[in-house]
Design a protein around this motif. Structure first.
Motif, short mmCIF file in Angstrom:
data_model
loop_
_atom_site.label_atom_id
_atom_site.label_comp_id
_atom_site.label_asym_id
_atom_site.label_seq_id
_atom_site.Cartn_x
_atom_site.Cartn_y
_atom_site.Cartn_z
N PRO A 43 49.28 67.56 -65.32
CA PRO A 43 48.05 67.53 -66.19
C PRO A 43 47.89 68.33 -67.46
O PRO A 43 47.07 68.18 -68.25
CB PRO A 43 47.20 68.40 -65.01
N ALA A 44 49.27 68.86 -67.85
CA ALA A 44 49.34 69.31 -68.97
C ALA A 44 49.98 68.74 -70.13
O ALA A 44 50.03 69.14 -71.17
CB ALA A 44 50.26 70.53 -68.76
N SER A 45 50.06 67.31 -69.98
CA SER A 45 50.53 66.54 -71.11
C SER A 45 49.99 64.95 -70.61
O SER A 45 49.76 64.69 -69.72
CB SER A 45 52.18 66.42 -71.02
N VAL A 46 50.01 64.42 -71.84
CA VAL A 46 49.44 63.16 -71.84
C VAL A 46 50.61 62.06 -71.36
O VAL A 46 51.59 61.87 -71.83
CB VAL A 46 48.98 62.47 -73.40
N GLY A 47 50.34 61.51 -70.16
CA GLY A 47 51.22 60.71 -69.69
C GLY A 47 52.50 61.12 -69.13
O GLY A 47 53.48 60.65 -68.89
N GLY A 48 52.51 62.58 -69.07
CA GLY A 48 53.46 63.24 -68.52
C GLY A 48 53.82 63.24 -66.99
O GLY A 48 52.78 62.88 -66.38
N LEU A 49 54.97 63.47 -66.67
CA LEU A 49 55.21 63.35 -65.14
C LEU A 49 55.88 64.81 -64.60
O LEU A 49 56.59 65.52 -65.48
CB LEU A 49 55.90 62.50 -64.87
N ILE A 50 55.55 65.39 -63.40
CA ILE A 50 56.24 66.28 -62.95
C ILE A 50 56.91 65.72 -61.77
O ILE A 50 56.72 64.93 -60.88
CB ILE A 50 55.15 67.40 -62.33
N ALA A 51 58.12 66.24 -61.49
CA ALA A 51 59.28 65.83 -60.51
C ALA A 51 59.96 66.86 -59.84
O ALA A 51 60.01 67.96 -60.33
CB ALA A 51 60.06 64.70 -61.02
N TYR A 52 60.47 66.66 -58.59
CA TYR A 52 61.28 67.44 -57.84
C TYR A 52 62.25 66.76 -57.10
O TYR A 52 61.87 65.51 -56.49
CB TYR A 52 60.27 68.17 -56.71
N ILE A 53 63.55 67.06 -57.27
CA ILE A 53 64.75 66.07 -56.69
C ILE A 53 65.28 67.14 -55.58
O ILE A 53 65.72 68.40 -55.96
CB ILE A 53 65.64 65.99 -57.96
N ILE A 87 69.85 65.99 -61.02
CA ILE A 87 68.84 66.99 -61.77
C ILE A 87 69.53 66.79 -63.18
O ILE A 87 68.47 67.26 -64.14
CB ILE A 87 68.84 68.32 -60.81
N ALA A 88 70.55 67.07 -63.35
CA ALA A 88 71.17 67.25 -64.70
C ALA A 88 70.64 65.89 -65.52
O ALA A 88 70.60 66.22 -66.67
CB ALA A 88 72.80 67.18 -64.61
N LEU A 89 70.69 64.83 -65.19
CA LEU A 89 70.17 63.35 -65.58
C LEU A 89 68.91 63.64 -65.98
O LEU A 89 68.56 63.22 -67.10
CB LEU A 89 70.47 62.18 -64.61
N ALA A 90 68.08 64.19 -65.17
CA ALA A 90 66.46 64.34 -65.34
C ALA A 90 66.29 65.21 -66.47
O ALA A 90 65.39 64.99 -67.21
CB ALA A 90 65.73 64.50 -64.18
N THR A 134 58.79 66.79 -66.22
CA THR A 134 58.79 68.14 -65.83
C THR A 134 59.44 68.71 -64.37
O THR A 134 58.79 68.25 -63.46
CB THR A 134 57.96 69.11 -66.13
N LEU A 135 60.78 68.94 -64.36
CA LEU A 135 61.15 69.36 -62.98
C LEU A 135 60.69 70.67 -62.48
O LEU A 135 60.64 71.56 -63.23
CB LEU A 135 62.83 69.24 -62.99
N THR A 136 60.43 70.78 -61.25
CA THR A 136 59.74 71.94 -60.47
C THR A 136 61.00 72.52 -59.72
O THR A 136 60.80 73.46 -59.10
CB THR A 136 58.65 71.66 -59.65
N GLY A 189 59.62 51.35 -61.43
CA GLY A 189 58.76 52.23 -62.35
C GLY A 189 59.27 53.77 -62.50
O GLY A 189 58.41 54.53 -62.97
N ILE A 190 60.27 54.14 -62.14
CA ILE A 190 60.63 55.41 -61.98
C ILE A 190 61.89 55.71 -63.21
O ILE A 190 63.09 55.16 -63.13
CB ILE A 190 61.55 55.87 -60.48
N ASN A 191 61.38 56.09 -64.26
CA ASN A 191 62.24 56.14 -65.64
C ASN A 191 62.66 57.64 -65.87
O ASN A 191 63.27 57.67 -67.15
CB ASN A 191 61.34 55.56 -66.67
N ILE A 192 62.78 58.52 -64.93
CA ILE A 192 62.88 59.96 -65.25
C ILE A 192 64.34 60.14 -65.74
O ILE A 192 64.85 61.14 -66.08
CB ILE A 192 62.42 60.96 -64.16
N PHE A 193 65.33 59.26 -65.34
CA PHE A 193 66.50 59.35 -65.32
C PHE A 193 67.13 58.63 -66.83
O PHE A 193 68.40 58.57 -66.90
CB PHE A 193 67.49 59.16 -64.45
N ARG A 194 66.29 57.72 -67.44
CA ARG A 194 66.68 56.90 -68.59
C ARG A 194 66.94 57.91 -69.79
O ARG A 194 65.89 58.31 -70.32
CB ARG A 194 65.71 55.76 -68.73
#
Length: 321
Positions: free
Chosen positions: A61-71, A122-125, A132-134, A167-172
């Motif tokens: 919610p803090a960024s436009v089109g941003g994502l939060i993730a946990y691995i 985690i390192a790749l993300a 944003t990783l939690t 649709g999971i692009n967090i490691f690209r």
């Protein structure tokens, strides 16, 4: 040209937004993903009771089109997912709305393998900076025998192919090239070569460069931007620009007149990139151009259409029945 890959998707409930599985031919890995509303069905799957890796993703919610993730990882991933589904005040996680589980079809992933994969993902993300990783910690990769490391790196390489299909692009990761690079380059055998496109603001001496890399419009590091947002509309683009300023992607140049990109940045469209750079609305398909030519981005995308068997006359005939 890189070799093709066959990714097999199965919609478990017959709907594109529901639970689905993904596999690559001759890869022992297996991916299953589901929205949070289908968590109960996901936990019934045999894959989730195995040792594996899981990814929780939600909107930031803090960024436009941003994502939060946990691995995370677990011997029995279903137990970990059940725990994370609890309300936040009960030790769970409230942010996520989709879960992805990576396991092995032959059940050969061990706890040590899972811990290694968790650390590497985690390192790749973090390197990709697309979410944003939690995660509270970034554990170092667990020491494994050389053969196991090779197997796990191959597992990661295949997962990085499958996950974007879902649709999971967090490691690209964005490319490590800058605006001073040659006109054409090939990052690796899996990335499409593209000409460099330029965007100018001549009265301010501003120049930005971008390429389409692996299907994504990417502004190169070193590209210049205006220091101010000048438009009275397009609030979404303005907020995107502010996010890039806050995270250090855009910073003031030494000349004190322009700002520049400190690293390559992927945008959802050439128009979004142009708006952030010029501080106003831009038609990205026409304003981004190959230098010393009359070819714009839109024309480049359509190159070769005139030589196809499907002629304009055929198109007109089909359009009107």
């Amino acid at each position: 040209m890189s070799a093709g890959k066959s990714v097999r998707l199965f919609l478990a409930d017959g709907t594109p937004g529901g639970l689905l599985t993904a596999e690559i031919m001759n890869w022992t890995g297996h991916v299953v993903a589901a929205p949070r509303s289908d968590l109960a069905e996901l936990l019934k799957r045999p894959e989730t009771s195995r040792t594996g890796i899981y990814i929780l993703i939600g909107e930031d919610p803090a960024s436009v089109g941003g994502l939060i993730a946990y691995i995370g990882e677990g011997d029995d991933v279903s137990r970990r997912l059940y725990h994370h589904a609890r309300p936040g005040d009960q030790g769970g996680k409230d942010f996520w709305d989709r879960a992805i589980v990576l396991s092995s079809k032959d059940a050969n992933l061990t706890k040590a393998h899972a811990r290694y994969l968790e650390s590497r993902f985690i390192a790749l993300a973090l390197q990709a900076s697309r979410a944003t990783l939690t995660n509270a910690t970034t554990p170092p990769p667990l020491a494994l025998p050389e053969a196991d490391v090779s197997d796990m790196e191959y597992y990661i390489a295949q997962a990085k192919i499958v996950l974007p299909v879902l649709g999971i692009n967090i490691f690209r990761s964005a490319p490590s090239v800058d605006a001073g690079s040659p006109g054409l380059f090939d990052l690796d055998s899996q990335r499409q070569m593209s000409p460099v496109f330029e965007l100018h603001l001549k009265k301010e001496g501003l120049l930005a460069k971008a390429q389409e890399i692996d299907g994504e419009f990417t502004v190169l590091a070193g590209s210049q931007t205006r220091t101010q947002w000048t438009a009275t509309q397009h609030e979404g683009y303005r907020r995107l620009r502010e996010k890039l300023l806050q995270d250090g992607t855009i910073t003031m140049s030494d000349d004190g007149i322009t700002m520049h990109f400190t690293r390559a940045q992927v945008f959802g469209s050439p128009s979004a990139a142009g708006a952030v750079i010029l501080g106003r609305a831009v038609n990205g398909r026409t304003d981004w151009r190959i230098p010393d030519s009359n070819v714009n981005y839109g024309s480049w995308q359509n190159q070769g259409l005139e030589t196809t068997a499907f002629s304009t006359a055929d198109a007109d005939e089909n359009a009107f029945g």
